[in-house]
Design an enzyme around this catalytic site. Structure first.
Site, PDB file in Angstrom:
ATOM      1  N   HIS B   7       0.829  -1.208   0.000  1.00  0.00           N
ATOM      2  CA  HIS B   7       0.000   0.000   0.000  1.00  0.00           C
ATOM      3  C   HIS B   7       0.859   1.252   0.000  1.00  0.00           C
ATOM      4  O   HIS B   7       2.047   1.204   0.318  1.00  0.00           O
ATOM      5  CB  HIS B   7      -0.959   0.044   1.206  1.00  0.00           C
ATOM      6  CG  HIS B   7      -0.286   0.099   2.545  1.00  0.00           C
ATOM      7  ND1 HIS B   7       0.033  -1.027   3.271  1.00  0.00           N
ATOM      8  CD2 HIS B   7       0.127   1.141   3.311  1.00  0.00           C
ATOM      9  CE1 HIS B   7       0.599  -0.684   4.411  1.00  0.00           C
ATOM     10  NE2 HIS B   7       0.681   0.640   4.462  1.00  0.00           N
ATOM     11  N   HIS B  79       4.055   7.001   3.890  1.00  0.00           N
ATOM     12  CA  HIS B  79       5.004   5.906   3.677  1.00  0.00           C
ATOM     13  C   HIS B  79       4.526   4.998   2.555  1.00  0.00           C
ATOM     14  O   HIS B  79       3.379   5.089   2.101  1.00  0.00           O
ATOM     15  CB  HIS B  79       5.229   5.099   4.972  1.00  0.00           C
ATOM     16  CG  HIS B  79       4.045   4.328   5.474  1.00  0.00           C
ATOM     17  ND1 HIS B  79       3.168   4.822   6.415  1.00  0.00           N
ATOM     18  CD2 HIS B  79       3.584   3.087   5.171  1.00  0.00           C
ATOM     19  CE1 HIS B  79       2.245   3.907   6.680  1.00  0.00           C
ATOM     20  NE2 HIS B  79       2.464   2.853   5.933  1.00  0.00           N
ATOM     21  N   GLU B 128       7.854   0.943   4.924  1.00  0.00           N
ATOM     22  CA  GLU B 128       7.390  -0.124   5.810  1.00  0.00           C
ATOM     23  C   GLU B 128       7.601  -1.448   5.090  1.00  0.00           C
ATOM     24  O   GLU B 128       7.343  -1.549   3.881  1.00  0.00           O
ATOM     25  CB  GLU B 128       5.892   0.074   6.121  1.00  0.00           C
ATOM     26  CG  GLU B 128       5.328  -1.002   7.054  1.00  0.00           C
ATOM     27  CD  GLU B 128       3.830  -0.810   7.351  1.00  0.00           C
ATOM     28  OE1 GLU B 128       3.155  -0.092   6.599  1.00  0.00           O
ATOM     29  OE2 GLU B 128       3.349  -1.392   8.335  1.00  0.00           O
TER      30      GLU B 128
END
Lengths: 132, 132
Positions: B7, B79, B128
């Site tokens: 994502h 992020h 991430e």
């Protein structure tokens, strides 16, 4: 209306170093650098199984990303690109929604029609729409 | 090593307005808001055919994204999240490459093990890694 996330574009201050981070540290498949003088960038494609990251570095005078790099000397996410089926219909829909299209529909770095949308109308994010 | 782009997370100053932009203006499929008090965020998932956009808004005191919103009051990309097969192996690889892992491996918002990487080591982008 929007379809796939075509790519996330990340401006990098050093293309070789940015490529090494994605290839060696993160272990992704990366392309050779591709100079696109008509777009004022050199790009490296990071090929993920479901989409692409595009590393961008300014090329030549008047690069459209030179100012971004001045403001963000360490680099950062420059824009996200979503696919649409019909760029003219997308432009019309944006205007009707009161969202600002930046300039005109142009031929983008993938030789497809694209337009850019004002970050202030899209959650602080520069959005590119590309006719897939 | 990295697999799919899981994502892109975008912090928004107004979750209802951000949701409306993605649902109504861009015509994407969006979820109901999901409060994640243990992560200090409320999130809306924008479901694209190949990946997700996650709209994030601070929830409660000490939200980890409150400072980002202070610095970027209009919102912005917070992020990007890449999938990995083995988070422990990924953490080890990062350390061997001299890249900074921020804190420890934790259970992330999708109930899977995650870690965060220092933006200064990743082209100005907070990354991430999530064990898929």
């Amino acid at each position: 209306m929007i379809g796939k996330l075509n790519h996330v574009a990340i401006v990098v201050p050093d293309l070789a170093a940015g490529t090494a981070i994605y290839r060696d540290t993160l272990g992704a498949r990366v392309s050779e650098p591709l100079a696109l003088p008509e777009h004022g960038v050199t790009t490296v494609f990071v090929e993920l199984p479901n989409t692409k990251i595009e590393l961008l570095h300014p090329l030549g005078e008047n690069s459209p990303i030179a100012r971004f790099l001045e403001k963000n000397p360490g680099g950062g996410v420059h824009h996200v690109c979503y696919e649409v089926e019909d760029i003219q219909a997308a432009a019309e829909r944006m205007k009707q929604a009161g969202a600002r299209v930046l300039g005109d529909i142009k031929i983008g770095a993938h030789n497809k029609p694209v337009l850019f949308l004002h970050p202030k109308d899209f959650c602080g994010t520069l959005v590119e729409l590309e006719q897939a």
